[in-house]
Structures are given as structure tokens and as C-alpha cells.
Motif scaffolding. Structure first.
Motif, PDB file in Angstrom:
ATOM      1  N   VAL A 209       0.850  -1.194   0.000  1.00  0.00           N
ATOM      2  CA  VAL A 209       0.000   0.000   0.000  1.00  0.00           C
ATOM      3  C   VAL A 209       0.883   1.242   0.000  1.00  0.00           C
ATOM      4  CG1 VAL A 209      -1.826   1.239   1.209  1.00  0.00           C
ATOM      5  CG2 VAL A 209      -1.753  -1.256   1.285  1.00  0.00           C
ATOM      6  N   MET A 210       0.683   2.120  -0.978  1.00  0.00           N
ATOM      7  CA  MET A 210       1.482   3.336  -1.079  1.00  0.00           C
ATOM      8  C   MET A 210       0.555   4.549  -1.196  1.00  0.00           C
ATOM      9  SD  MET A 210       4.554   2.196  -3.650  1.00  0.00           S
ATOM     10  CE  MET A 210       3.414   1.784  -4.967  1.00  0.00           C
ATOM     11  N   GLN A 211       0.785   5.545  -0.360  1.00  0.00           N
ATOM     12  CA  GLN A 211       0.020   6.784  -0.454  1.00  0.00           C
ATOM     13  C   GLN A 211       0.657   7.674  -1.504  1.00  0.00           C
ATOM     14  OE1 GLN A 211      -1.187   8.643   3.197  1.00  0.00           O
ATOM     15  NE2 GLN A 211      -1.179  10.689   2.293  1.00  0.00           N
ATOM     16  N   LEU A 212      -0.126   8.050  -2.519  1.00  0.00           N
ATOM     17  CA  LEU A 212       0.381   8.854  -3.624  1.00  0.00           C
ATOM     18  C   LEU A 212       0.082  10.334  -3.452  1.00  0.00           C
ATOM     19  CD1 LEU A 212      -0.630   6.568  -6.630  1.00  0.00           C
ATOM     20  CD2 LEU A 212       1.473   6.534  -5.283  1.00  0.00           C
ATOM     21  N   SER A 213      -0.777  10.688  -2.530  1.00  0.00           N
ATOM     22  CA  SER A 213      -1.136  12.085  -2.281  1.00  0.00           C
ATOM     23  C   SER A 213      -0.406  12.592  -1.042  1.00  0.00           C
ATOM     24  CB  SER A 213      -2.648  12.216  -2.096  1.00  0.00           C
ATOM     25  OG  SER A 213      -3.078  11.378  -1.028  1.00  0.00           O
ATOM     26  N   VAL A 214      -0.525  13.886  -0.803  1.00  0.00           N
ATOM     27  CA  VAL A 214       0.069  14.521   0.379  1.00  0.00           C
ATOM     28  C   VAL A 214      -1.036  15.219   1.156  1.00  0.00           C
ATOM     29  CG1 VAL A 214       1.552  16.413   1.148  1.00  0.00           C
ATOM     30  CG2 VAL A 214       2.388  14.799  -0.550  1.00  0.00           C
ATOM     31  N   ASP A 215      -1.047  15.043   2.467  1.00  0.00           N
ATOM     32  CA  ASP A 215      -2.024  15.719   3.317  1.00  0.00           C
ATOM     33  C   ASP A 215      -1.577  17.156   3.541  1.00  0.00           C
ATOM     34  OD1 ASP A 215      -3.303  13.336   3.435  1.00  0.00           O
ATOM     35  OD2 ASP A 215      -2.947  12.956   5.561  1.00  0.00           O
ATOM     36  N   HIS A 216      -2.298  18.103   2.974  1.00  0.00           N
ATOM     37  CA  HIS A 216      -1.997  19.514   3.182  1.00  0.00           C
ATOM     38  C   HIS A 216      -2.804  20.001   4.379  1.00  0.00           C
ATOM     39  CE1 HIS A 216      -1.199  19.257  -1.344  1.00  0.00           C
ATOM     40  NE2 HIS A 216      -0.026  19.395  -0.758  1.00  0.00           N
ATOM     41  N   SER A 217      -2.219  19.904   5.557  1.00  0.00           N
ATOM     42  CA  SER A 217      -2.902  20.283   6.790  1.00  0.00           C
ATOM     43  C   SER A 217      -1.869  20.764   7.790  1.00  0.00           C
ATOM     44  CB  SER A 217      -3.700  19.108   7.358  1.00  0.00           C
ATOM     45  OG  SER A 217      -2.822  18.064   7.750  1.00  0.00           O
ATOM     46  N   LEU A 218      -2.340  21.162   8.958  1.00  0.00           N
ATOM     47  CA  LEU A 218      -1.450  21.718   9.980  1.00  0.00           C
ATOM     48  C   LEU A 218      -0.593  20.666  10.658  1.00  0.00           C
ATOM     49  CD1 LEU A 218      -3.815  24.370  11.616  1.00  0.00           C
ATOM     50  CD2 LEU A 218      -1.886  24.774  10.080  1.00  0.00           C
ATOM     51  N   VAL A 219      -0.812  19.380  10.377  1.00  0.00           N
ATOM     52  CA  VAL A 219       0.062  18.347  10.927  1.00  0.00           C
ATOM     53  C   VAL A 219       1.214  18.045   9.983  1.00  0.00           C
ATOM     54  CG1 VAL A 219      -1.799  17.283  12.245  1.00  0.00           C
ATOM     55  CG2 VAL A 219      -1.318  16.461   9.935  1.00  0.00           C
ATOM     56  N   ASN A 220       1.214  18.653   8.812  1.00  0.00           N
ATOM     57  CA  ASN A 220       2.290  18.484   7.849  1.00  0.00           C
ATOM     58  C   ASN A 220       3.342  19.562   8.118  1.00  0.00           C
ATOM     59  OD1 ASN A 220       3.952  18.637   5.511  1.00  0.00           O
ATOM     60  ND2 ASN A 220       2.353  17.655   4.302  1.00  0.00           N
ATOM     61  N   GLU A 221       4.497  19.148   8.593  1.00  0.00           N
ATOM     62  CA  GLU A 221       5.520  20.097   9.011  1.00  0.00           C
ATOM     63  C   GLU A 221       6.018  20.963   7.865  1.00  0.00           C
ATOM     64  OE1 GLU A 221       6.637  21.008  11.953  1.00  0.00           O
ATOM     65  OE2 GLU A 221       5.104  19.714  12.826  1.00  0.00           O
ATOM     66  N   GLU A 222       6.095  20.400   6.680  1.00  0.00           N
ATOM     67  CA  GLU A 222       6.591  21.194   5.556  1.00  0.00           C
ATOM     68  C   GLU A 222       5.581  22.256   5.141  1.00  0.00           C
ATOM     69  OE1 GLU A 222       8.357  19.137   2.403  1.00  0.00           O
ATOM     70  OE2 GLU A 222       9.656  17.938   3.691  1.00  0.00           O
ATOM     71  N   GLU A 223       4.306  21.961   5.275  1.00  0.00           N
ATOM     72  CA  GLU A 223       3.301  22.993   5.028  1.00  0.00           C
ATOM     73  C   GLU A 223       3.380  24.078   6.099  1.00  0.00           C
ATOM     74  OE1 GLU A 223       0.475  23.339   2.385  1.00  0.00           O
ATOM     75  OE2 GLU A 223       2.469  22.682   1.778  1.00  0.00           O
ATOM     76  N   CYS A 224       3.635  23.676   7.333  1.00  0.00           N
ATOM     77  CA  CYS A 224       3.783  24.655   8.407  1.00  0.00           C
ATOM     78  C   CYS A 224       5.011  25.530   8.170  1.00  0.00           C
ATOM     79  CB  CYS A 224       3.896  23.944   9.761  1.00  0.00           C
ATOM     80  SG  CYS A 224       2.360  23.131  10.288  1.00  0.00           S
ATOM     81  N   ASN A 225       6.083  24.931   7.676  1.00  0.00           N
ATOM     82  CA  ASN A 225       7.283  25.719   7.374  1.00  0.00           C
ATOM     83  C   ASN A 225       7.005  26.718   6.251  1.00  0.00           C
ATOM     84  OD1 ASN A 225       8.735  24.299   9.302  1.00  0.00           O
ATOM     85  ND2 ASN A 225       9.543  22.826   7.829  1.00  0.00           N
ATOM     86  N   ARG A 226       6.245  26.300   5.250  1.00  0.00           N
ATOM     87  CA  ARG A 226       5.902  27.209   4.151  1.00  0.00           C
ATOM     88  C   ARG A 226       5.123  28.410   4.664  1.00  0.00           C
ATOM     89  NH1 ARG A 226       1.455  28.192   1.287  1.00  0.00           N
ATOM     90  NH2 ARG A 226       0.287  26.454   2.207  1.00  0.00           N
TER      91      ARG A 226
END
Length: 567
Positions: A209-226
Motif C-alpha cells: 500500500v502506497m500513499q500517492l497524495s500529500v495531506d496539506h494540513s497543519l500536521v504536515n511540518e513542511e506545510e507549516c514551514n511554508r
């Protein structure tokens, strides 16, 4: 809830009497290799009563391109209404299926087309509500300057009611996950936290099982860094847990957390630019140097599809969040894939597979609220809308004969778990779990997401010789969110073996004695029994022999009761 399928197979949502408006997508051919399951949001009460908190805001589609072997799938999870989700579900196919693709496109060009489609859909949505913005602005300018909202409602109730109605027409946004199969390659693009999972079977029979999408939310550290680079206080945002009315850092629509009204020239002519709204009206977002919530998608592809490709899952966060809250599982992607694989062995249609999984998660979530601990009950007070789309590639659908979507049995309940074998017998099956890093993605072009964010999740290898997926024992493993420092199920994935022998429906032949050939090999069992010592045999016989439900009572003789102790 029974399996739901629109007659034309286009933009999907649970049908309501007289509520389905005509759309140009109604004429697009439905993909017969896919199925969709739905469930509306629920708010629970202690007496077991449930009610919907709001209208169903999810949308989905599953199309086959005319005269080609190409397919398009999408799931949209709306918030603050279904207007944006409905618009995106109808506009997205127009941005991809009306001549944008041709046989000469490279993988990078196809990813760029997907990227531009998301940008075009949001731009088109804001253009479609320009007139509502203009009307709202005109009415706002009629109110006295500096008047508070309370005073305005008190002095001008009709005007404020009209403004509220206009606000409802322009509010809201949606997540989006779109999967395109083109020239036998899979491409995925997404904004928000709607997930896409690809399940493949390797040479050893492991279902990976492989997740191909990315969760864009506040638990995603890279989104928080952006967002931190834009000047926002992320600690306050994480404490608040919401950006406006959603927890998504990327979405389509939702002008409240974006640039607000786009027609600046008109507003300047009206004499007041400050009525435009947008993220500058939200205290937590006021310091951002530019729009903190964006519509730029994460794009991944193209993944070649071959005999090892089993099935594709696209699910709204309502499904995996409900399951995670109910069973407190860190590997929720693995659990969803395992449940889907188990229903393949039971159901007769792909719609039945998807709906059975949805119904099972709904039941588990409600049961957790009714019988769980206070902590679990607080997590399971309500759940969101659920949409699950399953696209089959090569995974066996046990009860299907010709068409994967033929009319077949729908079984909402799975078969009971087989009885356990005594643990002291030296028999297989045995279960082993190992962790390994596996590269499942490549850096897509045209995507503003940092390269580190595209790092693949850690694969969880789960091997078993059990014949039913539902009999696999539960085990909890904490894995790091791919590329982040927080523990979450965002990037969880895993491998599960499902022997193909179980799914073969061979015709039973009788021998000359009128008996069928044994389909279970007991040689290992007999060998294990033969190797037992006499003491082990006696112990086994003592454990397996029928026992009385009552203890044996030894009656004392009458002489022993009357005679006293000897001197």
C-alpha cells in the motif's frame, strides 16, 4: 446505507428526491472498473439517535475517456457548503478531457496539465461568483461607515439578512484529489487531505500500500514551514487547529483565507477597497505576506500500470479519520486497504465493495461512541461526510462472473473469524512484521511543493499465511510522517499477503466414491501430532476432550460423618 450509484455514473453524491441538477458530465461514460460508496455526516446522541449536521458536501466522478483506454477519477470534500465541490467536480473534467491531452504528451507535460487544471478551476470559480461579490459590496457600502455588526443587525435587519444570504453563496471551499490513467500510466494530483492509495501485489504475493497524495494540513511540518516563511505564528495556528473554517493549508475556493475579492478595479470605483474580505480579515492570518492557503496541487506520476497493480483507493478524510478515531490505529491506510481487499472476496460488485467498507467504518465509529471509554467517546461524538472510490486493476473479485460491476450480492457483514488453534502446537501460520524504507515517488515538475515533501512513506511489511484478511491480528506501529517530525497516519502504508487460492472459484469434482478432493492439506497437522511426546499428547487430549460444566462432588461416607477423630 445501501449501495448508491447514479444512473448516469457521473458526478456522485447520495441522491435526494428531485435534487440532482443536469450537468454536461452526465453524458460522459462511466468507468465500469470502479465503484463508489457514500455516507452522510452524523452527529451522535447517548440514546443512539443520529442526525445530519449539514448537507452532504462530498462530490466524486469516475469517467472513461471516449474511444480510449484512459480514465479520470476525482473525490472532492467540500466545507461550508457543497457549492465549490460541485463546481470543481464539473469543471475539472472540462480542464482535462477537452483536447488538453494528446498522444505526444510526455509525463512531465501531463503533470503540468494537471497542475494548470487545478489553477484554472479555482480561477473559474471565483469568476463565476464575481457578480455576487459586486452585489455584496454594493450593499455593504450602503451601511454607515464604522458601524458594528451588532448595531447593523439591530438597525438594518433586512440588509444584514440579505448580506448573510449572499455570503452563503460565495463561502466554502473543497479539497480535491484527481487520478488520471493515461497511456497505461497513473497520475495523481491533490490539494487538501483527501487521499489516494495505490495497492500493488509483488512477486511474493504481498499487497503493498502506497500513499500517492500529500495531506496539506497543519500536521504536515513542511506545510507549516511554508506558512511560517510568510510571517505567520504557527504555534497559534496549531492551537487554533483551523485556518478559517477548515484545517487544510491548500484547497480550491474559500476566498476568506485567500486574496478575497479579485476585481480590485471595481472596488476602487465603488470607493472602498477595504470591503474586499480575504485572509487580511482574519486575525491569525493578518501578518501573512501573501495568500497562506493556496490551490497549487501536489502532482505525482506517471506510474506504469502492469500485472502487479491491484487496485486504487481515493477516500475523503471522513473515512480514515472515523476509522482512526474508532480503533486508535496509526496505520489507517493499511487498515483501509485490508478492509477493501477483504470485501473483494465477499461482494459481487465494486460498488458493493466500496459501500461495504464505508458501512463497516460507520458502524465501528458509532459503536466506539456508544461503548468506548470517555476519551474515545470525546473523539467519536460526530463524523464527517464519507466518500470511498475503488478502481480495480487486477485484484480478483470473487463473486463477479463477467463484468466487475454486474448485479451481484451485497453483504454488509463479513464472515466470522475462524476458531483459534491451540498455541502450543508447532504449526504455521506465523506472522512477521518488519519495517523498510521504500521509494514510491519521484519529484513532479511544475509543483511548488518542496522536494522533501515528496519523500515516500515508510512501508510496513505485514506477512501472513492466513486466508482471510479480516483474520489478521491487529498490531500498532508508529511511523513518522514522511518527511516530517510528527507521528501521524498521514504517510502510513503497508503490505499484506492475501493468498490467491482463497479467491479461486473452481468447480468441485466428485471421485468414484462420490467424494470431493480435499482442499485443505492437514499433513503439517498430522506431522506435528506425530512428533508430540506422550506427555504432550496427554495434555492435548485433556484440553480437547469434552468437559462437564459442573465440578465432580465427592460425597463423604455416613460413617466418616458420625465418627469422631481417633484418639
Amino acid at each position: 446505507m445501501a449501495a448508491t450509484r447514479l444512473a448516469n455514473g457521473s458526478v456522485g453524491s447520495p441522491p435526494r428526491l428531485g435534487s440532482h441538477a443536469l450537468s454536461w458530465t452526465d453524458d460522459l461514460p462511466v468507468c465500469q472498473l470502479s465503484g463508489v460508496g457514500f455516507s452522510t455526516n452524523q452527529l451522535y446522541r447517548e440514546d443512539g439517535f443520529r442526525q445530519e449536521e449539514h448537507e452532504f458536501e462530498d462530490r466524486s466522478f469516475h469517467f472513461r475517456l471516449l474511444d480510449t483506454e484512459s480514465f479520470l477519477y476525482g473525490v472532492f470534500d467540500g466545507h461550508d457548503g457543497s457549492r465549490v465541490a460541485n463546481f470543481a467536480a464539473q469543471r475539472m473534467p472540462a480542464e482535462l478531457l477537452l483536447g488538453q491531452l494528446n498522444n505526444n504528451n510526455t509525463d512531465e507535460e501531463i503533470k503540468e496539465i494537471l497542475y494548470q487544471a487545478f489553477i484554472a478551476v479555482e480561477k473559474s470559480f471565483f469568476e463565476s461568483i464575481d457578480h455576487i461579490f459586486a452585489e455584496k459590496t454594493t450593499i455593504q457600502l450602503q451601511l454607515p461607515e464604522g458601524i458594528s455588526h451588532y448595531e447593523a443587525c439591530k438597525q438594518y435587519p433586512d440588509t444584514m439578512k440579505q448580506l448573510d444570504n449572499l455570503e452563503k453563496e460565495i463561502s466554502g471551499g473543497t479539497t480535491a484529489t484527481v487520478s488520471l490513467i493515461y497511456k497505461n500510466k497513473l497520475f495523481v494530483a491533490n490539494v487538501g487531505d483527501t487521499r489516494a492509495l495505490l495497492c500493488i501485489t509483488d512477486q511474493e504475493g504481498m499487497l503493498r500500500v502506497m500513499q500517492l497524495s500529500v495531506d496539506h494540513s497543519l500536521v504536515n511540518e513542511e506545510e507549516c514551514n511554508r506558512m511560517a516563511l510568510l510571517g505567520l505564528d504557527m504555534e497559534k495556528l496549531k492551537q487554533h487547529r483551523l485556518i478559517g473554517s477548515s484545517d487544510s493549508t491548500r484547497c480550491l475556493g474559500d476566498y476568506h483565507v485567500k486574496g478575497g475579492y479579485k476585481d480590485i478595479d471595481l472596488l476602487l470605483c465603488l470607493g472602498d477597497y477595504h470591503v474586499k474580505g480575504g485572509y487580511k480579515d482574519i486575525d491569525l492570518l493578518l501578518d501573512a505576506s501573501r495568500e497562506p492557503v493556496i490551490a497549487d496541487p501536489y502532482v505525482h506520476g506517471g506510474i506504469p500500470l502492469d500485472k502487479s497493480s491491484s487496485f486504487l483507493i481515493i477516500m475523503s478524510d471522513g473515512l480514515y479519520q472515523a476509522l482512526q478515531d474508532a480503533i486508535q490505529c496509526d496505520r489507517v491506510n493499511v487498515e483501509v486497504a485490508r478492509m477493501v481487499a477483504a470485501e473483494f472476496s465477499i461482494q459481487g460488485t465494486l460498488h458493493g465493495v466500496a459501500q461495504a467498507v464505508v458501512d463497516k467504518v460507520v458502524r465501528m465509529h458509532h459503536d466506539a461512541y456508544m461503548t468506548g471509554t470517555p476519551e474515545i467517546k470525546s473523539l467519536c461524538k460526530k463524523r464527517g461526510d464519507i466518500t470511498l472510490l475503488v478502481r480495480n486493476f487486477n485484484y480478483p473479485l470473487a463473486n463477479a462472473i463477467n463484468s466487475p460491476n454486474r448485479t451481484g450480492p451485497y453483504n454488509p457483514l463479513s464472515p466470522p473469524t475462524p476458531a483459534r488453534i491451540p498455541s502450543h502446537l508447532p504449526l504455521t501460520p506465523s506472522i512477521s512484521i518488519e519495517l523498510s524504507d521504500h521509494s514510491s515517488s519521484q519529484s513532479p515538475a511544475g509543483t511548488p511543493t518542496p522536494t522533501k515533501q515528496r519523500s515516500p512513506p515508510r512501508d510496513i511489511m505485514l506477512t501472513t499465511t492466513s486466508t482471510l484478511a479480516s483474520t489478521l491480528p491487529d498490531s500498532t506501529l508508529n511511523t513518522s510522517n514522511g518527511g516530517t517530525s510528527t507521528e501521524s497516519s498521514t504517510q502510513s502504508s503497508g503490505d499484506t499477503r492475501f493468498p490467491s487460492r482463497f479467491y479461486q472459484c473452481a468447480k468441485l469434482e466428485l471421485d468414484e466414491d462420490g467424494k470431493i478432493e480435499p482442499y485443505v492439506d492437514f499433513s503439517d497437522f498430522y506431522k506435528a501430532i506425530a512428533e508430540l511426546t506422550e506427555a504432550q499428547r496427554e495434555t492435548l487430549n485433556a484440553e480437547t476432550n469434552p468437559k462437564s460444566g459442573y465440578e465432580t462432588i465427592t460425597e463423604e461416607s455416613e460413617t466418616s460423618l458420625t465418627s469422631g477423630p481417633e484418639n
